[in-house]
Design a protein around this motif. Structure first.
Motif, mmCIF file in Angstrom:
data_model
loop_
_atom_site.group_PDB
_atom_site.id
_atom_site.type_symbol
_atom_site.label_atom_id
_atom_site.label_comp_id
_atom_site.label_asym_id
_atom_site.label_seq_id
_atom_site.Cartn_x
_atom_site.Cartn_y
_atom_site.Cartn_z
ATOM 1 N N ILE A 28 0.871 -1.177 0.000
ATOM 2 C CA ILE A 28 0.000 0.000 0.000
ATOM 3 C C ILE A 28 0.901 1.218 0.000
ATOM 4 O O ILE A 28 1.729 1.380 0.896
ATOM 5 N N GLY A 29 0.726 2.041 -1.025
ATOM 6 C CA GLY A 29 1.560 3.236 -1.128
ATOM 7 C C GLY A 29 3.040 2.905 -1.178
ATOM 8 O O GLY A 29 3.856 3.604 -0.579
ATOM 9 N N ARG A 31 4.609 0.637 0.313
ATOM 10 C CA ARG A 31 5.081 -0.071 1.513
ATOM 11 C C ARG A 31 4.531 -1.494 1.506
ATOM 12 O O ARG A 31 3.339 -1.701 1.230
ATOM 13 N N VAL A 33 2.885 -4.342 3.035
ATOM 14 C CA VAL A 33 2.044 -4.507 4.222
ATOM 15 C C VAL A 33 1.906 -5.981 4.579
ATOM 16 O O VAL A 33 1.818 -6.345 5.758
ATOM 17 N N GLY A 54 -0.936 -2.702 13.562
ATOM 18 C CA GLY A 54 -0.067 -2.445 12.417
ATOM 19 C C GLY A 54 0.571 -3.700 11.849
ATOM 20 O O GLY A 54 1.391 -3.627 10.935
ATOM 21 N N ALA A 55 0.184 -4.861 12.368
ATOM 22 C CA ALA A 55 0.789 -6.112 11.892
ATOM 23 C C ALA A 55 0.338 -6.458 10.476
ATOM 24 O O ALA A 55 1.039 -7.157 9.753
ATOM 25 N N GLY A 56 -0.849 -5.978 10.103
ATOM 26 C CA GLY A 56 -1.393 -6.301 8.775
ATOM 27 C C GLY A 56 -2.663 -7.137 8.851
ATOM 28 O O GLY A 56 -3.149 -7.634 7.838
ATOM 29 N N THR A 58 -5.868 -6.280 9.604
ATOM 30 C CA THR A 58 -7.030 -5.704 8.930
ATOM 31 C C THR A 58 -6.858 -5.741 7.412
ATOM 32 O O THR A 58 -7.807 -6.026 6.678
ATOM 33 N N THR A 59 -5.643 -5.485 6.970
ATOM 34 C CA THR A 59 -5.390 -5.554 5.526
ATOM 35 C C THR A 59 -5.638 -6.972 5.028
ATOM 36 O O THR A 59 -6.281 -7.170 3.982
ATOM 37 N N SER A 62 -9.254 -7.548 4.842
ATOM 38 C CA SER A 62 -9.841 -6.772 3.738
ATOM 39 C C SER A 62 -9.612 -7.479 2.405
ATOM 40 O O SER A 62 -10.455 -7.427 1.513
ATOM 41 N N THR A 65 -11.957 -10.512 2.238
ATOM 42 C CA THR A 65 -13.345 -10.134 1.951
ATOM 43 C C THR A 65 -13.467 -9.368 0.637
ATOM 44 O O THR A 65 -14.517 -8.855 0.315
ATOM 45 N N ARG A 66 -12.390 -9.280 -0.067
ATOM 46 C CA ARG A 66 -12.324 -8.658 -1.400
ATOM 47 C C ARG A 66 -12.772 -7.193 -1.395
ATOM 48 O O ARG A 66 -13.343 -6.698 -2.353
ATOM 49 N N LEU A 67 -12.498 -6.519 -0.286
ATOM 50 C CA LEU A 67 -12.719 -5.081 -0.322
ATOM 51 C C LEU A 67 -11.744 -4.484 -1.329
ATOM 52 O O LEU A 67 -12.028 -3.499 -1.993
ATOM 53 N N TYR A 68 -10.580 -5.085 -1.411
ATOM 54 C CA TYR A 68 -9.703 -4.821 -2.541
ATOM 55 C C TYR A 68 -8.895 -6.065 -2.851
ATOM 56 O O TYR A 68 -8.809 -6.975 -2.024
ATOM 57 N N ASN A 69 -8.371 -6.111 -4.054
ATOM 58 C CA ASN A 69 -7.725 -7.333 -4.516
ATOM 59 C C ASN A 69 -6.273 -7.415 -4.062
ATOM 60 O O ASN A 69 -5.568 -6.408 -4.044
ATOM 61 N N THR B 102 -19.325 -5.937 0.797
ATOM 62 C CA THR B 102 -19.005 -7.352 1.048
ATOM 63 C C THR B 102 -20.243 -8.238 0.892
ATOM 64 O O THR B 102 -20.228 -9.399 1.288
ATOM 65 N N ARG B 107 -20.776 -6.301 -7.602
ATOM 66 C CA ARG B 107 -20.568 -4.921 -7.152
ATOM 67 C C ARG B 107 -21.266 -3.912 -8.063
ATOM 68 O O ARG B 107 -21.819 -2.925 -7.592
ATOM 69 N N PRO B 256 -12.510 -3.665 -6.840
ATOM 70 C CA PRO B 256 -11.521 -3.957 -5.792
ATOM 71 C C PRO B 256 -10.077 -3.839 -6.273
ATOM 72 O O PRO B 256 -9.178 -3.577 -5.480
ATOM 73 N N SER B 257 -9.844 -4.055 -7.544
ATOM 74 C CA SER B 257 -8.450 -4.056 -8.003
ATOM 75 C C SER B 257 -7.994 -2.684 -8.482
ATOM 76 O O SER B 257 -6.823 -2.496 -8.774
ATOM 77 N N ASN B 262 -8.266 1.101 -2.377
ATOM 78 C CA ASN B 262 -6.812 1.146 -2.333
ATOM 79 C C ASN B 262 -6.325 2.533 -1.962
ATOM 80 O O ASN B 262 -5.448 2.704 -1.131
ATOM 81 N N ARG B 265 -7.426 3.687 1.665
ATOM 82 C CA ARG B 265 -6.745 3.018 2.758
ATOM 83 C C ARG B 265 -5.234 3.160 2.682
ATOM 84 O O ARG B 265 -4.516 2.598 3.484
ATOM 85 N N ALA B 269 -3.052 1.419 6.479
ATOM 86 C CA ALA B 269 -2.850 -0.032 6.452
ATOM 87 C C ALA B 269 -2.513 -0.555 7.823
ATOM 88 O O ALA B 269 -1.675 -0.027 8.524
ATOM 89 N N ALA B 270 -3.194 -1.581 8.231
ATOM 90 C CA ALA B 270 -2.881 -2.218 9.510
ATOM 91 C C ALA B 270 -3.581 -3.541 9.589
ATOM 92 O O ALA B 270 -4.717 -3.627 9.752
#
Lengths: 257, 270
Positions: A28-29, A31, A33, A54-56, A58-59, A62, A65-69, B102, B107, B256-257, B262, B265, B269-270
């Motif tokens: 992400i950005g 970095r 993750v 910050g371990a990763g 939630t990512t 995410s 759950t395909r909030l992003y690929n 979700t 979508r 999502p891609s 992206n 967030r 990121a965490a």
């Protein structure tokens, strides 16, 4: 999937795991993750994903759950590739997000009905399941109260009830007890463990709180985007010669600092 | 997912939008007060200043109050479209967006359902506005009230689609003021909502060219002609084309891609 070797998969079982993550890397950005993350949650088991902030975690959830690929790697839910068969995969998952994700201006029942509709449940089925879940959570009396009038623990339990409405076989909980008092935390953990026992629901419980882990739990320690250890809590501690998971966790995270 | 399940999903999204709307009286009143102020104050004042000659779809001289009605209808649709954008950003900050995204439904279907739900609510507001305008003495052809419905739906979807696309670009609620300054006001004022295009051209040919490039102009004209039982095919084509472009852009942005999550967030990121 070498890292899966430590996991508690029953070799005699041919049923697909509830969740498999293989070679997952995500930036992400610019970095990194998550780096080459591999893990599995067997069907009907409770697995703790333990990691500091910050371990990763939630990512990772995410991406599941395909909030992003994911940029690299593969995720399957009961054999369904999250990317290619997202609809089938999402239908089998129940989600409790770290950040409260419930409409505070709607009542508990309205929030649950909305979720049932998002999963395409027929009205009659939805009403019956909503009543049953509220009853099970002992929240029937609060069904028609707006969420903003409920306590943090109550609204969290409504979110868990919501996640179970479509009878998922895999429940993902991301720091589900954060911000709650000791009693609410205990109630929620006990309830979720009960789901594994009574319904055979697989649970991936992401947390940074070591006291939520029991010695016989299967634990995956995630730190700085990498899986550092996985196995039974007691085994992890023993393998590091540590006096309990608390110390083992401290050693693992300090070693990787 | 079966069509029946998708229909239930759409009904659920529409039902939630209605519930939220009914709880926000101030939003409903604000949506009506805005065009009514233009009608009761601005149009009343300009009635004697501005003369409107006989240009299609009008067949006789009309008062300025009547001329401005389609523009004010489009204004309701525009503000609601942008309100939809605000609501998406709010939902994202509140976390409700995750619940929506979700869902096992496709979508594109979820986004279209959200868009159509918002547009149907806008239509209800437009008809309340038309009722008040009627009570005020502005009588449009009776058939026009029915004929205008498809034009309202198409224009509402286009402006809602724009709102949806914008919501994918706005990272925080605080950025929404920029939408007001750089989208809503310029779109409204550089269109035929307040003045006929020939009058705009008299004042400034450049401004006329800008009006011609503004999709909102075509929404206003489509509605204007429909109110008088006429179909303005070029406007319909432009509005439909823009709607497809905006909605497609929003669907890509929410993929999502590719888009929104992206970027949003990126710092969390965490």
């Amino acid at each position: 999937m070498a890292e899966l070797a430590h996991l508690p998969v029953n070799p005699a079982s041919s049923a697909p795991d509830a969740l498999t993550v293989d070679g997952l890397t995500h930036r992400i950005g610019g970095r990194v993750v998550l780096e080459q993350v591999g893990l599995a949650v067997p069907a009907g088991r409770f697995v703790t994903l333990l990691g500091p902030n910050g371990a990763g975690k939630t990512t990772l959830l995410s991406l599941v759950t395909r909030l992003y690929n994911a940029q690299q790697g593969r995720i399957t839910v009961f054999g369904h590739d999250v990317r290619k068969e997202s609809s089938a995969a999402l239908a089998m998952m129940g989600l409790v997000f770290q950040q409260r994700a419930i409409d505070p201006d709607l009542t508990a029942r309205q929030n649950l009905s909305y979720h049932a509709a998002l999963h395409g449940l027929p009205g009659k089925v939805a009403r019956a399941r909503i009543a049953a879940e509220l009853e099970r959570m002992n929240l029937s009396k609060d069904a028609d109260r707006k969420i903003r009038t409920l306590s943090g623990g109550e609204s969290r339990r409504i979110e868990i009830a919501r996640a179970l409405l479509h009878n998922p076989k895999l429940l993902l909980c991301d720091e589900a007890t954060v911000g709650l008092d000791v009693r609410s935390r205990a109630d929620i953990i006990s309830d979720v463990r009960g789901l594994v026992r009574d319904r055979g629901t697989a649970v991936l419980w992401a947390t940074h709180l070591i006291d939520e882990v029991e010695p016989e739990d299967f634990v995956i320690i995630l730190h700085r985007g990498k899986v550092r250890r996985q196995g039974r809590a007691a085994e992890i501690a023993a393998s590091l010669g540590a006096d309990g998971l608390n110390e083992a966790f401290r050693r693992v995270t300090e070693a990787a600092a | 997912m079966s069509p029946a399940a998708m229909l239930r999903c759409f009904r659920g999204i529409l039902w939630r939008e209605i519930l939220r709307f009914l709880q926000q009286y101030s939003r409903f009143i604000a949506a009506l007060v805005r065009p009514l102020i233009w009608l009761f104050v601005f149009a009343a004042g300009f009635r004697s200043v501005l003369g409107v000659s006989i240009v299609p779809p009008y067949e006789t001289y009309i008062l300025y109050d009547e001329y401005v009605i389609p523009g004010l209808i489009a204004m309701i649709l525009l503000f609601n479209g942008m309100q939809g954008s605000l609501s998406m950003v709010y939902d994202r900050e509140l976390g409700s967006m995750r619940v929506l995204l979700t869902s096992p439904m496709p979508r594109w279907f979820l986004l279209l359902s959200k868009l159509l739900s918002g547009t149907l609510l806008s239509l209800a507001q437009v008809y309340v506005f038309l009722l008040i305008a009627f009570a005020y003495g502005i009588e449009l052809p009776l058939a026009g009230y029915i004929n205008v419905m498809p034009a309202l739906l198409l224009s509402g979807m286009m402006l809602g689609g724009l709102g949806l696309l914008l919501s994918s670009m706005i990272k925080q609620l605080e950025n929404f003021a920029g939408v007001m300054n750089f989208i809503i006001f310029p779109m409204f004022f550089t269109s035929s909502a307040l003045y006929p295009l020939w009058k705009v051209e008299e004042a400034s040919p450049l401004l006329r060219d800008i009006c011609d490039l503004n999709p909102f102009t075509y929404a206003v004209e489509l509605i204007r002609f429909a109110l008088y039982g006429r179909f303005e095919s070029f406007s319909a084509l432009v509005v439909a084309g823009c709607m497809v472009a905006f909605v497609a852009g929003a669907i890509i942005a929410y993929d999502p891609s590719k888009g929104i999550i992206n970027r949003v967030r990126a710092g969390a990121a965490a």
